[in-house]
Design an enzyme around this catalytic site. Structure first.
Site, PDB file in Angstrom:
ATOM      1  N   ASP A   1      46.950  34.059  49.331  1.00 39.23           N
ATOM      2  CA  ASP A   1      46.797  34.248  51.254  1.00 39.23           C
ATOM      3  C   ASP A   1      46.303  32.838  51.568  1.00 39.23           C
ATOM      4  O   ASP A   1      45.261  32.847  51.603  1.00 39.23           O
ATOM      5  CB  ASP A   1      45.655  35.275  50.154  1.00 39.23           C
TER       6      ASP A   1
ATOM      7  N   ASP B   1      38.936  24.798  44.921  1.00 41.53           N
ATOM      8  CA  ASP B   1      40.106  24.408  45.606  1.00 41.53           C
ATOM      9  C   ASP B   1      41.533  24.901  45.487  1.00 41.53           C
ATOM     10  O   ASP B   1      41.672  24.540  43.997  1.00 41.53           O
ATOM     11  CB  ASP B   1      39.682  22.926  46.278  1.00 41.53           C
TER      12      ASP B   1
ATOM     13  N   ALA C   1      38.677  34.973  50.661  1.00 40.69           N
ATOM     14  CA  ALA C   1      38.061  35.119  50.422  1.00 40.69           C
ATOM     15  C   ALA C   1      38.624  36.103  52.687  1.00 40.69           C
ATOM     16  O   ALA C   1      39.513  35.809  52.502  1.00 40.69           O
ATOM     17  CB  ALA C   1      36.625  34.885  51.600  1.00 40.69           C
ATOM     18  N   PRO C   2      37.679  37.412  52.770  1.00 39.97           N
ATOM     19  CA  PRO C   2      36.295  37.696  52.261  1.00 39.97           C
ATOM     20  C   PRO C   2      36.883  39.238  51.357  1.00 39.97           C
ATOM     21  O   PRO C   2      35.403  39.664  51.087  1.00 39.97           O
ATOM     22  CB  PRO C   2      35.870  39.053  53.561  1.00 39.97           C
ATOM     23  N   GLY C   3      37.604  38.859  50.430  1.00 41.33           N
ATOM     24  CA  GLY C   3      38.392  40.338  49.668  1.00 41.33           C
ATOM     25  C   GLY C   3      38.913  40.709  50.080  1.00 41.33           C
ATOM     26  O   GLY C   3      38.664  41.931  49.008  1.00 41.33           O
TER      27      GLY C   3
ATOM     28  N   CYS D   1      42.218  31.682  47.729  1.00 38.52           N
ATOM     29  CA  CYS D   1      41.787  31.386  48.929  1.00 38.52           C
ATOM     30  C   CYS D   1      41.841  33.599  49.408  1.00 38.52           C
ATOM     31  O   CYS D   1      42.429  33.673  50.333  1.00 38.52           O
ATOM     32  CB  CYS D   1      42.850  31.022  50.032  1.00 38.52           C
TER      33      CYS D   1
ATOM     34  N   CYS E   1      48.496  35.980  57.346  1.00 37.98           N
ATOM     35  CA  CYS E   1      48.287  36.633  58.959  1.00 37.98           C
ATOM     36  C   CYS E   1      48.720  35.514  60.131  1.00 37.98           C
ATOM     37  O   CYS E   1      47.917  35.863  61.406  1.00 37.98           O
ATOM     38  CB  CYS E   1      46.799  36.936  58.960  1.00 37.98           C
TER      39      CYS E   1
END
Length: 452
Positions: A325, A307, A257-259, A255, A378
């Site tokens: 994440d 996925d 993104a955004p890296g 998961c 988050c």
């Protein structure tokens, strides 16, 4: 010559779909910015973010001012009214200019019939602001500027912290950067900024982090385009240190993104054997690739659109380190995405928690015995954080929770929770799990138990 664009009408066009629960600021604002004159783009962002940041207060005030709500087909007028109220209540825009441009925007929206209504309503707010807001003093959604479900859940989760969290959520987040350790040290980055007249200070907890005294266009920051600096909140910068990767290891960032965490890991840990990043959505996977390319790291990582809750992309070779994440409610980053508190619903948290547990359970099978997994969100809700880890540990005999010894955040029975800080880091959660090397007897017993 084309007529000048009314920026208030443009802002209402961005916000109206959000009021209908369609899209987000990040999906609607970029297109509006493309159609906005360059000199007015900062104003458009200010109107949209400011109105969404104070949405619940503005909605409550609007309810007092209107005899009846706007019809569904007039949601653009509701959005415009919020924009007008925000200007009068919270911006530095001169009141006469805010009033004039907002009233004129009704014509731009092809709803000139509302011009007199807007003029009367906004002028009434100017005259009666104190009395109107005093009448709302007992409304928790007005007082705390959050939905009732959010206030209730947060006060239950964090009885000693909920008020500070709600207050911090309403502040604009600072612009925090990460120094690229491959190109320069943080001290060198701070010196470079000082030479350019840009005030910044080192982050307290991240060794690579620095925060600007005032936000600015990142393209104007010395070294940003060259990859010497990246935008990343301090809380997110803690992931690389917790993962504790070493040269020669095989790493998975799920998961991804955004890296940001992925790029930080690559900057801080050269000579890794292999690094794989997976992301479910193709557009978000492309953002990872773009960030890797800007930093010159595209050859050091493979990016797959995949996925994290399935195994159809996995080649069967276990990883030494895995960063999960997990997709979450985003309730720790409301300062940066104020539309979250409007778009998110309380009944979604349980479904998110199940997704998080499914991903964690699936990826655990890909971790080598003796390896490490870092779980991060988050979110500030324990249902997505420590309770996920507690549930997972009950189900896996080979999982070992490693307490995080740190000065940041608050230690929990499982993991460590950070709360959003005014002028500081976002809300975040981390837990560290090591995979035990079990003997055959223990493995057989675990298999028997799972088959019982």
């Amino acid at each position: 010559m084309a007529d000048p664009i009314n920026i208030r009408a443009l802002a209402a066009g961005v916000l109206a779909p959000l009021l209908r629960q369609h899209g987000s600021l990040s999906t609607h604002l970029p297109d509006a910015l493309e159609h906005c004159p360059p000199q007015d783009r900062a104003l458009l962002q200010q109107l949209c973010y400011g109105s969404m940041r104070e949405l619940f207060r503005l909605q409550a005030v609007a309810g007092k001012l209107l005899k009846k709500p706007f019809k569904p087909q007039d949601m653009d007028l509701q959005a415009l009214l919020l924009v007008g109220l925000w200007q009068l209540r919270s911006s530095r825009i001169p009141a006469h200019a805010a009033l004039h441009e907002t009233v004129e925007a009704t014509q731009t929206l092809n709803k000139a019939w509302a011009k007199k209504l807007f003029n009367a309503v906004l002028r009434r707010y100017q005259r009666e602001r104190d009395a109107l807001e005093q009448a709302l003093a007992d409304d928790p959604c007005f007082t705390w500027n959050h939905p009732q479900w959010f206030i209730d859940k947060l006060s239950h989760n964090w009885p000693d912290h909920w008020q500070a969290i709600l207050s911090a959520n309403d502040q604009q987040a600072p612009l925090t950067l990460r120094a690229n350790e491959r190109q320069q040290s943080r001290d060198q980055a701070l010196a470079q900024l000082a030479d350019a007249g840009i005030e910044a200070e080192p982050c307290r907890f991240s060794k690579a982090g620095l925060t600007l005294a005032e936000p600015m266009d990142v393209a104007a920051i010395p070294g940003f385009t060259a990859g010497q600096l990246s935008v990343q909140d301090e809380a997110a910068q803690l992931a690389a240190e917790l993962l504790a990767a070493t040269p020669g290891e095989r790493i998975l960032d799920a998961c991804a993104a955004p890296g940001g965490k992925l790029c930080h890991l690559l900057e801080a840990t050269p000579r890794l054997q292999e690094v794989l990043a997976i992301e479910l959505e193709p557009a978000r996977a492309q953002r990872i690739a773009d960030n890797l390319q800007r930093l010159g790291l595209e050859l050091e990582c493979r990016v797959l659109t995949a996925d994290a809750s399935s195994q159809d992309w996995w080649d069967g070779t276990a990883f030494d380190r895995i960063l999960v994440d997990a997709p979450c409610s985003g309730t720790g980053v409301i300062r940066r995405h104020p539309d979250i508190k409007w778009l998110r619903r309380g009944d979604e948290i349980a479904a998110l928690a199940q997704v998080q547990l499914n991903i964690l359970t699936n990826l655990w099978q890909m971790l080598k015995p003796g390896g490490r997994l870092v779980y991060a969100t988050c979110s500030i809700f324990s249902q997505e954080n420590e309770r996920i880890i507690e549930r997972f540990l009950r189900q896996h005999d080979d999982a070992r929770h490693q307490p995080i010894e740190a000065e940041w955040g608050e230690a929990r029975p499982f993991g460590r929770q950070l709360f959003p800080q005014v002028k500081g880091h976002d809300g975040f959660y981390y837990a560290v799990l090591d995979k035990a090397v079990l003997d055959k007897a223990t493995l057989n017993k675990a298999t028997d138990d799972s088959n019982a």
